[in-house]
Design an enzyme around this catalytic site. Structure first.
Site, PDB file in Angstrom:
ATOM      1  N   ASP A   1       0.797  -1.228   0.000  1.00 54.71           N
ATOM      2  CA  ASP A   1       0.000   0.000   0.000  1.00 54.71           C
ATOM      3  C   ASP A   1       0.829   1.278   0.000  1.00 54.71           C
ATOM      4  O   ASP A   1       1.995   1.288   0.411  1.00 54.71           O
ATOM      5  CB  ASP A   1      -0.889   0.042   1.247  1.00 54.71           C
ATOM      6  CG  ASP A   1      -2.085  -0.891   1.166  1.00 54.71           C
ATOM      7  OD1 ASP A   1      -2.093  -1.763   0.273  1.00 54.71           O
ATOM      8  OD2 ASP A   1      -2.989  -0.760   1.998  1.00 54.71           O
TER       9      ASP A   1
ATOM     10  N   HIS B   1      -6.319   2.944  -4.314  1.00 54.65           N
ATOM     11  CA  HIS B   1      -6.192   3.254  -2.883  1.00 54.65           C
ATOM     12  C   HIS B   1      -6.548   4.722  -2.621  1.00 54.65           C
ATOM     13  O   HIS B   1      -5.945   5.377  -1.777  1.00 54.65           O
ATOM     14  CB  HIS B   1      -4.761   2.958  -2.416  1.00 54.65           C
ATOM     15  CG  HIS B   1      -4.602   2.833  -0.928  1.00 54.65           C
ATOM     16  ND1 HIS B   1      -5.551   2.254  -0.111  1.00 54.65           N
ATOM     17  CD2 HIS B   1      -3.594   3.225  -0.091  1.00 54.65           C
ATOM     18  CE1 HIS B   1      -5.136   2.294   1.144  1.00 54.65           C
ATOM     19  NE2 HIS B   1      -3.955   2.884   1.179  1.00 54.65           N
TER      20      HIS B   1
ATOM     21  N   HIS C   1      -5.692   9.713  -0.365  1.00 55.63           N
ATOM     22  CA  HIS C   1      -5.470   9.048   0.920  1.00 55.63           C
ATOM     23  C   HIS C   1      -5.865   9.987   2.071  1.00 55.63           C
ATOM     24  O   HIS C   1      -5.090  10.250   2.993  1.00 55.63           O
ATOM     25  CB  HIS C   1      -4.012   8.623   1.070  1.00 55.63           C
ATOM     26  CG  HIS C   1      -3.807   7.474   2.025  1.00 55.63           C
ATOM     27  ND1 HIS C   1      -3.667   7.655   3.378  1.00 55.63           N
ATOM     28  CD2 HIS C   1      -3.718   6.139   1.805  1.00 55.63           C
ATOM     29  CE1 HIS C   1      -3.494   6.475   3.967  1.00 55.63           C
ATOM     30  NE2 HIS C   1      -3.527   5.541   3.035  1.00 55.63           N
TER      31      HIS C   1
ATOM     32  N   HIS D   1       3.752  -2.123   3.238  1.00 55.11           N
ATOM     33  CA  HIS D   1       3.722  -0.761   2.688  1.00 55.11           C
ATOM     34  C   HIS D   1       5.049  -0.405   2.034  1.00 55.11           C
ATOM     35  O   HIS D   1       6.098  -0.575   2.658  1.00 55.11           O
ATOM     36  CB  HIS D   1       3.438   0.257   3.794  1.00 55.11           C
ATOM     37  CG  HIS D   1       2.059   0.153   4.385  1.00 55.11           C
ATOM     38  ND1 HIS D   1       1.730  -0.814   5.295  1.00 55.11           N
ATOM     39  CD2 HIS D   1       0.949   0.898   4.170  1.00 55.11           C
ATOM     40  CE1 HIS D   1       0.451  -0.675   5.633  1.00 55.11           C
ATOM     41  NE2 HIS D   1      -0.043   0.355   4.963  1.00 55.11           N
TER      42      HIS D   1
END
Length: 275
Positions: free
Chosen positions: A85, A136, A140, A231
């Site tokens: 991510d 995603h 964010h 990540h």
């Protein structure tokens, strides 16, 4: 296109239907007997509390479908999913790609639209090496769980358009920032043809600086069908300043191979489950 003309037909979950019916029934109950107001108020408050909890529990499916494991058909084929991510990050992602290549592993990268636009060549490199680039959100946002329908649609649509323009492939999966959302997200996912994916287990590698601790969390109970979260963006650093994912990924890939499992993208797992 109307908001509720989904590519994936949206259906409210039993929790959402029950909460809605309770809210609609409240005025009727109060009209029948105003003295019931404490009980009616308590019931509505309890329903809203459960709805809030469900949205703030990343692995919950009470407010909409949510992949926390791969489908059974993919698990039967020994698949596990590595999901990465918050990238792409030019200081981390290229080394992650090299490690994955070394072990012949495929991963799913949940990319932030703004970062993909900042580093489009790197985003294309992810796809060129056979990995999946998924949605995603565009920015964010830390208040993502508080957005309404219009906010969700704007965030997800912008990321869909950006990632599609960069890679040439439209994302099919979505992951919410930190996994947090509210019941209004699912109808937007339906409209955009996206599936929500959280994880089976995460290493907390944005805050945990010890790679061995991250690795232990990811490997605890490892089995086919697991979805593992790491990540490349926002990665914590070890005491020596090295991104934790770069210390944890190689032993993780070795452990997966030793267990006779195969890292696959979420798209591959979805294809394996199609009739």
């Amino acid at each position: 296109m109307p908001l509720f003309s989904p590519y994936r037909q949206w259906r409210p979950t039993p929790l959402l239907m029950g909460s809605t019916l309770l809210t609609l029934a409240a005025p009727v109950a109060l009209a029948a007997n105003p003295d019931w107001w404490p009980w009616v108020l308590a019931a509505i408050a309890a329903a809203n509390a459960v709805m809030t909890f469900a949205g703030l529990w990343p692995r919950c499916d009470w407010v909409g479908p949510n992949w926390t494991h791969l489908p059974a058909a993919a698990a039967e084929r020994g698949m596990v999913a590595l999901t990465i991510d918050d990238g792409p990050d030019p200081a981390v992602t290229p080394a992650v790609l090299d490690l994955l290549d070394r072990y012949g592993a495929k991963a799913t990268f949940f990319c932030i639209g703004e970062r993909a636009e900042r580093y489009p060549a790197l985003c294309r490199e992810i796809a060129a090496r056979g990995h999946a680039v998924e949605n995603h959100t565009m920015r964010h946002r830390h208040n993502f769980a508080l957005l309404l329908l219009g906010g969700y649609l704007a965030e997800l649509q912008a990321a869909q358009d950006a990632l599609t323009a960069i890679t040439g492939t439209r994302p099919r999966f979505f992951r919410a920032p930190a996994g947090l959302r509210n019941p209004l997200l699912d109808p937007v996912l339906g409209r955009l043809g996206l599936r929500l994916a959280s994880w089976t287990r995460r290493g907390y590698d944005t805050v945990e600086k010890n790679p061995q601790a991250v690795l232990a969390k990811l490997l605890k109970g490892l089995q086919a069908g697991d979805i593992l979260l790491l990540h490349d963006g926002s990665a914590a650093r070890t005491a020596s300043g090295r991104p934790v994912i770069l210390e944890a990924l190689q032993p993780l890939l070795e452990a997966i191979a030793a267990a006779g499992l195969r890292p696959a993208t979420l798209r591959e797992a979805l294809a394996a489950s199609d009739p």
